[in-house]
Structure formats: structure tokens, C-alpha cells
Design a protein around this motif. Sequence first.
Motif, PDB file in Angstrom:
ATOM      1  N   UNK A   1       0.198 -14.473  -4.438  1.00  0.00           N
ATOM      2  CA  UNK A   1      -0.046 -15.793  -3.854  1.00  0.00           C
ATOM      3  C   UNK A   1      -1.401 -16.366  -4.244  1.00  0.00           C
ATOM      4  N   UNK A   2      -2.436 -15.513  -4.244  1.00  0.00           N
ATOM      5  CA  UNK A   2      -3.790 -16.031  -4.480  1.00  0.00           C
ATOM      6  C   UNK A   2      -4.237 -15.881  -5.929  1.00  0.00           C
ATOM      7  N   UNK A   3      -3.577 -14.981  -6.694  1.00  0.00           N
ATOM      8  CA  UNK A   3      -4.021 -14.734  -8.066  1.00  0.00           C
ATOM      9  C   UNK A   3      -5.137 -13.711  -8.089  1.00  0.00           C
ATOM     10  N   UNK A   4      -5.115 -12.853  -9.079  1.00  0.00           N
ATOM     11  CA  UNK A   4      -6.097 -11.775  -9.124  1.00  0.00           C
ATOM     12  C   UNK A   4      -7.476 -12.263  -9.545  1.00  0.00           C
ATOM     13  N   UNK A   5      -7.535 -13.311 -10.367  1.00  0.00           N
ATOM     14  CA  UNK A   5      -8.826 -13.791 -10.869  1.00  0.00           C
ATOM     15  C   UNK A   5      -9.362 -14.892  -9.972  1.00  0.00           C
ATOM     16  N   UNK A   6      -9.454 -14.603  -8.684  1.00  0.00           N
ATOM     17  CA  UNK A   6     -10.009 -15.549  -7.713  1.00  0.00           C
ATOM     18  C   UNK A   6     -10.986 -14.799  -6.823  1.00  0.00           C
ATOM     19  N   UNK A   7     -11.714 -15.568  -5.992  1.00  0.00           N
ATOM     20  CA  UNK A   7     -12.699 -14.949  -5.110  1.00  0.00           C
ATOM     21  C   UNK A   7     -12.041 -14.003  -4.113  1.00  0.00           C
ATOM     22  N   UNK A   8     -10.817 -14.297  -3.697  1.00  0.00           N
ATOM     23  CA  UNK A   8     -10.108 -13.436  -2.768  1.00  0.00           C
ATOM     24  C   UNK A   8      -9.263 -12.387  -3.481  1.00  0.00           C
ATOM     25  N   UNK A   9      -8.764 -12.748  -4.656  1.00  0.00           N
ATOM     26  CA  UNK A   9      -7.866 -11.842  -5.359  1.00  0.00           C
ATOM     27  C   UNK A   9      -8.536 -10.576  -5.854  1.00  0.00           C
ATOM     28  N   UNK A  10      -9.769 -10.668  -6.340  1.00  0.00           N
ATOM     29  CA  UNK A  10     -10.444  -9.488  -6.874  1.00  0.00           C
ATOM     30  C   UNK A  10     -10.721  -8.433  -5.809  1.00  0.00           C
ATOM     31  N   UNK A  11     -11.268  -8.818  -4.626  1.00  0.00           N
ATOM     32  CA  UNK A  11     -11.431  -7.794  -3.582  1.00  0.00           C
ATOM     33  C   UNK A  11     -10.103  -7.191  -3.130  1.00  0.00           C
ATOM     34  N   UNK A  12      -9.057  -8.015  -3.061  1.00  0.00           N
ATOM     35  CA  UNK A  12      -7.749  -7.501  -2.678  1.00  0.00           C
ATOM     36  C   UNK A  12      -7.236  -6.493  -3.711  1.00  0.00           C
ATOM     37  N   UNK A  13      -7.436  -6.812  -4.987  1.00  0.00           N
ATOM     38  CA  UNK A  13      -6.999  -5.911  -6.044  1.00  0.00           C
ATOM     39  C   UNK A  13      -7.757  -4.586  -5.972  1.00  0.00           C
ATOM     40  N   UNK A  14      -9.055  -4.645  -5.710  1.00  0.00           N
ATOM     41  CA  UNK A  14      -9.856  -3.418  -5.588  1.00  0.00           C
ATOM     42  C   UNK A  14      -9.409  -2.594  -4.386  1.00  0.00           C
ATOM     43  N   UNK A  15      -9.130  -3.274  -3.266  1.00  0.00           N
ATOM     44  CA  UNK A  15      -8.677  -2.570  -2.071  1.00  0.00           C
ATOM     45  C   UNK A  15      -7.306  -1.935  -2.302  1.00  0.00           C
ATOM     46  N   UNK A  16      -6.413  -2.656  -2.977  1.00  0.00           N
ATOM     47  CA  UNK A  16      -5.089  -2.117  -3.277  1.00  0.00           C
ATOM     48  C   UNK A  16      -5.200  -0.911  -4.206  1.00  0.00           C
ATOM     49  N   UNK A  17      -6.082  -0.998  -5.200  1.00  0.00           N
ATOM     50  CA  UNK A  17      -6.287   0.128  -6.106  1.00  0.00           C
ATOM     51  C   UNK A  17      -6.853   1.341  -5.391  1.00  0.00           C
ATOM     52  N   UNK A  18      -7.818   1.081  -4.474  1.00  0.00           N
ATOM     53  CA  UNK A  18      -8.401   2.179  -3.697  1.00  0.00           C
ATOM     54  C   UNK A  18      -7.336   2.863  -2.854  1.00  0.00           C
ATOM     55  N   UNK A  19      -6.482   2.075  -2.207  1.00  0.00           N
ATOM     56  CA  UNK A  19      -5.447   2.652  -1.355  1.00  0.00           C
ATOM     57  C   UNK A  19      -4.389   3.376  -2.179  1.00  0.00           C
ATOM     58  N   UNK A  20      -4.041   2.837  -3.343  1.00  0.00           N
ATOM     59  CA  UNK A  20      -3.052   3.482  -4.212  1.00  0.00           C
ATOM     60  C   UNK A  20      -3.554   4.857  -4.660  1.00  0.00           C
ATOM     61  N   UNK A  21      -4.837   4.935  -4.991  1.00  0.00           N
ATOM     62  CA  UNK A  21      -5.414   6.232  -5.365  1.00  0.00           C
ATOM     63  C   UNK A  21      -5.428   7.170  -4.166  1.00  0.00           C
ATOM     64  N   UNK A  22      -5.811   6.644  -3.005  1.00  0.00           N
ATOM     65  CA  UNK A  22      -5.948   7.481  -1.817  1.00  0.00           C
ATOM     66  C   UNK A  22      -4.633   8.158  -1.440  1.00  0.00           C
ATOM     67  N   UNK A  23      -3.535   7.408  -1.468  1.00  0.00           N
ATOM     68  CA  UNK A  23      -2.275   7.983  -0.991  1.00  0.00           C
ATOM     69  C   UNK A  23      -1.686   9.007  -1.957  1.00  0.00           C
ATOM     70  N   UNK A  24      -2.298   9.168  -3.127  1.00  0.00           N
ATOM     71  CA  UNK A  24      -1.864  10.258  -3.996  1.00  0.00           C
ATOM     72  C   UNK A  24      -2.213  11.617  -3.385  1.00  0.00           C
ATOM     73  N   UNK A  25      -3.159  11.624  -2.436  1.00  0.00           N
ATOM     74  CA  UNK A  25      -3.542  12.862  -1.749  1.00  0.00           C
ATOM     75  C   UNK A  25      -2.708  13.095  -0.486  1.00  0.00           C
ATOM     76  N   UNK A  26      -1.844  12.147  -0.124  1.00  0.00           N
ATOM     77  CA  UNK A  26      -1.049  12.294   1.094  1.00  0.00           C
ATOM     78  C   UNK A  26      -0.136  13.521   1.065  1.00  0.00           C
ATOM     79  N   UNK A  27       0.577  13.818  -0.032  1.00  0.00           N
ATOM     80  CA  UNK A  27       1.407  15.028  -0.024  1.00  0.00           C
ATOM     81  C   UNK A  27       0.611  16.301   0.241  1.00  0.00           C
ATOM     82  N   UNK A  28      -0.588  16.403  -0.336  1.00  0.00           N
ATOM     83  CA  UNK A  28      -1.428  17.575  -0.081  1.00  0.00           C
ATOM     84  C   UNK A  28      -1.874  17.617   1.377  1.00  0.00           C
TER      85      UNK A  28
END
Length: 221
Positions: A109-136
Motif C-alpha cells: 500500500x505505501x511502497x517500500x521506497x517511502x518514509x514509512x515503507x523502509x522502516x516497515x521493510x526493515x521490521x518485516x525483515x527483522x521478524x522474518x529472520x527472528x522466526x527462523x529460530x522458532x522451531x528451535x
Amino acid sequence: MSTTAGTRSGERLHRLYDLAVWPPRVAALSGMWLLGVLAGGILLGLAPATVAAHATALRWHDPEGTGAGSAAAVWRAFWVAWRSWLWRSQLPMGFAYLTLVPFAFWLDAVGIQTALGMPLACLAGWWLITIQWLPSALVGATGPRRDLPRITVHLAWRRWPASLGAIILLAVLAVAGWWWVPFALPFVFPGLPAILITRLARRTVELEQQATTAGGATAAG
């Protein structure tokens, strides 16, 4: 002198053996994961197959060597874990990945190359990495389920340089494999991520246990 040289030679051979056993383990774990996914009809098989892969990899990291054994023993251990986690893993694993859906809609909706999109993309990336440890976290957790998010974040980022390095390594291998040897990818993923992540998670727990023991000894002294 000869005894020392023999000891060093034995240590080198032991290291070579340790390195040599991992490629077939990665391939075997990837194959079992795929069979586990198919056994659950794909949709219901993803969560238990992933958790069972982490449980199997954790056996291989056992310092007492209890994870070593015949291929038949490893095969049985995987399917015992798969059956154990078939239903118990659906909610935590499914919910964790469903939380990525709002991020996808927001970014669209907001686009990744915007003031809101970049922080959202970073947060989504952080969470995607984090949940790789959920099975462990699921395999090793002994407390209530409500502690799983905290445990997962702790395992993933307590030693963040190692975690980030592992993710970067996996990303590089995935891209390189896609371009040069795509036929090899099914034999590497997700076996390699499961082995790396369980090793990092176990090492984090070991270091904290050592620190606790050392702190207790210092206080007693």
C-alpha cells in the motif's frame, strides 16, 4: 615427540571426519523434511516437518554423542518428532508466519521506497529472520507457551553477529545455488538452515549456562 605427533594427527583426522559427515547429513535432513511436508499434505506438513528437522539436527549437536547412530535411528527419530509435533506446531508456526501478511499488505500500500515503507521493510525483515529460530525454541522450551516469543527473540539476537552472519551466509548460498547449481538446492535447504540455527541456539544456551555457573562460583567464593 612421536606421541605428540600422533595425537595431532589423530585430531586432524577427527576434524576431517567431523567435516565429512555434515554434507550427507544436510542432504538427508532436507530429504526427510520434504517427505514430512508431503506426509502432511503440504499445508499441514510444513510446521511439523520443520520442527522435526530442528529436533533431529539438535540430536547431532549433542555433546554427549547421543545423537550419533545409524541412519535407521535418525530416520525413526525424525518421524517420532514429526508425529509429536504434527498438531502442536500448527498454531505457533502458522501464527508466526501469518503475522508477515499484514507487512506485505502495508508495504504494497505505501511502497517500500517511502518514509514509512523502509522502516516497515526493515521490521518485516527483522521478524522474518527472528522466526527462523522458532522451531528451535519450540524444541528446547520447557516453560509456558506464552514465553515462546521472548525465547525466540532471545535465541535469535542474544548473539546477533553470529545470527546475522548465518543468515547472510545462507542467503549467499541460496542465491549462488540458484544461479549455478539449482538442482542442488533441494539437497541443501532447509537441512542446512536447521543445522546452523540449532547449533547457534544451543551455543547461546551453553554460554549462558557457563556464565551462570561461573557467576555462582564467584559468589560462593
